[in-house]
Design a protein around this motif. Structure first.
Motif, PDB file in Angstrom:
ATOM      1  N   MET A 111     -12.189  10.392   2.902  1.00 24.14           N
ATOM      2  CA  MET A 111     -11.690   9.039   2.666  1.00 24.14           C
ATOM      3  C   MET A 111     -10.578   9.036   1.628  1.00 24.14           C
ATOM      4  O   MET A 111      -9.616   8.266   1.731  1.00 24.14           O
ATOM      5  CB  MET A 111     -12.837   8.129   2.216  1.00 24.14           C
ATOM      6  CG  MET A 111     -12.495   6.656   2.200  1.00 24.14           C
ATOM      7  SD  MET A 111     -12.159   6.017   3.866  1.00 24.14           S
ATOM      8  CE  MET A 111     -13.803   6.078   4.566  1.00 24.14           C
ATOM      9  N   LEU A 112     -10.684   9.902   0.623  1.00 22.13           N
ATOM     10  CA  LEU A 112      -9.636  10.003  -0.396  1.00 22.13           C
ATOM     11  C   LEU A 112      -8.311  10.417   0.232  1.00 22.13           C
ATOM     12  O   LEU A 112      -7.268   9.814  -0.049  1.00 22.13           O
ATOM     13  CB  LEU A 112     -10.045  11.002  -1.470  1.00 22.13           C
ATOM     14  CG  LEU A 112      -8.978  11.323  -2.521  1.00 22.13           C
ATOM     15  CD1 LEU A 112      -8.726  10.120  -3.417  1.00 22.13           C
ATOM     16  CD2 LEU A 112      -9.376  12.533  -3.357  1.00 22.13           C
ATOM     17  N   ALA A 113      -8.341  11.439   1.083  1.00 24.63           N
ATOM     18  CA  ALA A 113      -7.114  11.921   1.722  1.00 24.63           C
ATOM     19  C   ALA A 113      -6.519  10.852   2.633  1.00 24.63           C
ATOM     20  O   ALA A 113      -5.296  10.634   2.650  1.00 24.63           O
ATOM     21  CB  ALA A 113      -7.396  13.198   2.502  1.00 24.63           C
ATOM     22  N   LYS A 114      -7.354  10.178   3.383  1.00 24.65           N
ATOM     23  CA  LYS A 114      -6.863   9.129   4.281  1.00 24.65           C
ATOM     24  C   LYS A 114      -6.264   7.960   3.494  1.00 24.65           C
ATOM     25  O   LYS A 114      -5.215   7.424   3.855  1.00 24.65           O
ATOM     26  CB  LYS A 114      -8.005   8.623   5.172  1.00 24.65           C
ATOM     27  CG  LYS A 114      -8.443   9.600   6.255  1.00 24.65           C
ATOM     28  CD  LYS A 114      -9.524   8.973   7.123  1.00 24.65           C
ATOM     29  CE  LYS A 114      -9.905   9.875   8.284  1.00 24.65           C
ATOM     30  NZ  LYS A 114     -10.950   9.261   9.143  1.00 24.65           N
ATOM     31  N   SER A 115      -6.924   7.580   2.411  1.00 25.63           N
ATOM     32  CA  SER A 115      -6.425   6.467   1.596  1.00 25.63           C
ATOM     33  C   SER A 115      -5.103   6.830   0.941  1.00 25.63           C
ATOM     34  O   SER A 115      -4.206   5.984   0.823  1.00 25.63           O
ATOM     35  CB  SER A 115      -7.460   6.099   0.525  1.00 25.63           C
ATOM     36  OG  SER A 115      -8.685   5.740   1.106  1.00 25.63           O
ATOM     37  N   LEU A 116      -4.964   8.083   0.504  1.00 21.65           N
ATOM     38  CA  LEU A 116      -3.714   8.529  -0.109  1.00 21.65           C
ATOM     39  C   LEU A 116      -2.562   8.400   0.875  1.00 21.65           C
ATOM     40  O   LEU A 116      -1.508   7.834   0.545  1.00 21.65           O
ATOM     41  CB  LEU A 116      -3.852   9.976  -0.579  1.00 21.65           C
ATOM     42  CG  LEU A 116      -2.574  10.648  -1.104  1.00 21.65           C
ATOM     43  CD1 LEU A 116      -2.066   9.939  -2.358  1.00 21.65           C
ATOM     44  CD2 LEU A 116      -2.817  12.126  -1.386  1.00 21.65           C
ATOM     45  N   SER A 117      -2.736   8.923   2.076  1.00 12.79           N
ATOM     46  CA  SER A 117      -1.644   8.857   3.053  1.00 12.79           C
ATOM     47  C   SER A 117      -1.340   7.417   3.450  1.00 12.79           C
ATOM     48  O   SER A 117      -0.177   7.054   3.649  1.00 12.79           O
ATOM     49  CB  SER A 117      -2.004   9.683   4.298  1.00 12.79           C
ATOM     50  OG  SER A 117      -3.175   9.183   4.922  1.00 12.79           O
ATOM     51  N   ALA A 118      -2.365   6.571   3.535  1.00 11.98           N
ATOM     52  CA  ALA A 118      -2.130   5.166   3.899  1.00 11.98           C
ATOM     53  C   ALA A 118      -1.363   4.439   2.804  1.00 11.98           C
ATOM     54  O   ALA A 118      -0.457   3.645   3.086  1.00 11.98           O
ATOM     55  CB  ALA A 118      -3.464   4.477   4.168  1.00 11.98           C
ATOM     56  N   ALA A 119      -1.702   4.704   1.542  1.00 12.34           N
ATOM     57  CA  ALA A 119      -1.002   4.046   0.435  1.00 12.34           C
ATOM     58  C   ALA A 119       0.444   4.509   0.325  1.00 12.34           C
ATOM     59  O   ALA A 119       1.293   3.780  -0.175  1.00 12.34           O
ATOM     60  CB  ALA A 119      -1.737   4.312  -0.880  1.00 12.34           C
ATOM     61  N   LEU A 120       0.725   5.720   0.805  1.00 10.34           N
ATOM     62  CA  LEU A 120       2.099   6.232   0.794  1.00 10.34           C
ATOM     63  C   LEU A 120       2.886   5.784   2.018  1.00 10.34           C
ATOM     64  O   LEU A 120       4.114   5.902   2.045  1.00 10.34           O
ATOM     65  CB  LEU A 120       2.093   7.768   0.760  1.00 10.34           C
ATOM     66  CG  LEU A 120       1.405   8.448  -0.419  1.00 10.34           C
ATOM     67  CD1 LEU A 120       1.428   9.962  -0.225  1.00 10.34           C
ATOM     68  CD2 LEU A 120       2.059   8.077  -1.722  1.00 10.34           C
TER      69      LEU A 120
END
Length: 343
Positions: free
Chosen positions: A78-87
């Motif tokens: 979830m951390l990796a997915k949230s990072l890419s979504a926020a970018l």
């Protein structure tokens, strides 16, 4: 003598170079504001883990890759997915398994019967944020398919080199508890991860908020909770900021301090494999990113202390005697940090 008489083409002139550009305070504040917005956005999904989110953003700005080692179910993916979504960045996910092939990662040349020629089909590595899920479940041969991509931001297949997108970051997850069906990460692979961290269990209040968010209804049009993450910046903006962070000033005193720290790990009696030169480079880059996150244009010794644990902890190999006494790499890094003079 000919060189001395040739005017503009003299040897001393050839050796001159322009002084490196130093990051401006205005740009540093801009980077810090964007990074803070991304961290806050990730925290809306990954509850109670602002520090882990900050490390992920720091690694991104340092131009590195992140290894997250922890038990299942604590939010690594979830951390990796949230990072890419926020970018607002492209992302691919690879589920590493024992039967995964290197070509599944990098891509392969496939024969096109219509044209009668081989065509390159890009693999999952051709993205901006690559989630390598359970990387230690794939064979070392498949793991090594990432080495060139992580170090040189390119992939070579059948004698042809293909450049990767910018920014490019690998977020790899590994389960350190369940060893059956897993492979130990090669040292060359671990050394290419700029930092290693873990998620840990959330505090009770944060876990309650997570349950409410992730077990509740999903907004119409969204497939999962991460789809609600708002874009806070752009890949192009981040790529420019990654280059700008390299302009944060690290004085010769700071660089010599890092060299002494590295030498101290290599000569430590309880360490069989200390920090490599690449580890020293990664430490300086991470310290520069840490300074930029604080809106500073220069590195201080405190920046080194702030990032040395996630950057070096996963690289040190302890002697069997140290392991038998229950020593940890983190404890030895702390010893080295406290015993090494800053000047």
């Amino acid at each position: 003598m000919i060189l001395e008489e040739s005017g503009a083409g003299t040897a001393p002139d050839l050796q001159r170079s322009e002084p490196p550009e130093v990051l401006s305070e205005q740009r540093a504040h801009q980077i810090a504001e964007d990074a803070s917005a991304v961290v806050r956005e990730i925290a809306t999904i990954v509850e109670g883990k602002e520090e882990v989110a900050r490390i992920a953003v720091l690694v991104l700005l340092a131009g590195g890759h992140l290894l997250i080692e922890d038990i299942p179910g604590v939010g690594k993916t979830m951390l990796a997915k949230s990072l890419s979504a926020a970018l607002g960045a492209d992302r691919h996910r690879i589920q590493f398994t024992p039967d995964l092939l290197p070509g599944d990662v990098t891509g392969a040349s496939v024969f096109n019967q219509a044209s009668g020629e081989f065509e390159f089909r890009p693999g999952a590595v051709f993205t901006q944020i690559l989630l390598a899920d359970e990387i230690n479940r794939a064979s070392p041969k498949t793991q090594s398919a990432l080495l060139e991509a992580m170090e040189e931001r390119q992939v070579s297949v059948d004698g042809t080199t293909y450049a990767l997108a910018e920014p490019f970051m690998v977020v790899a997850t590994a389960n350190p508890v369940e060893m059956e069906g897993t492979y130990r990460l090669p040292e060359a692979q671990r050394d290419r991860f700029l930092a290693q961290t873990s998620m840990g269990y959330p505090v009770a209040s944060a876990e309650a908020r997570m349950l409410e968010a992730q077990a509740g209804p999903v907004a119409e049009g969204d497939r999962e909770v991460v789809d609600a993450v708002r874009r806070r910046t752009s890949p192009e903006r981040i790529a420019a900021q990654v280059r700008a962070v390299r302009s944060v000033y690290a004085s010769p005193v700071i660089l010599q301090y890092v060299v002494r720290l590295a030498e101290a790990t290599r000569s430590h009696p309880q360490v069989t494999l200390g920090a490599s030169p690449r580890a020293a480079v990664h430490l300086v880059r991470a310290a520069k990113a840490n300074a930029a996150l604080a809106a500073r244009t220069f590195v201080t010794p405190q920046d080194i202390a702030d990032v040395i644990f996630p950057v070096w902890r996963h690289r040190l190999h302890l002697t069997p005697q140290a392991l038998s006494r229950g020593a940890s790499a983190g404890e030895l890094v702390d010893q080295v940090l406290r015993s090494t003079p800053q000047t």
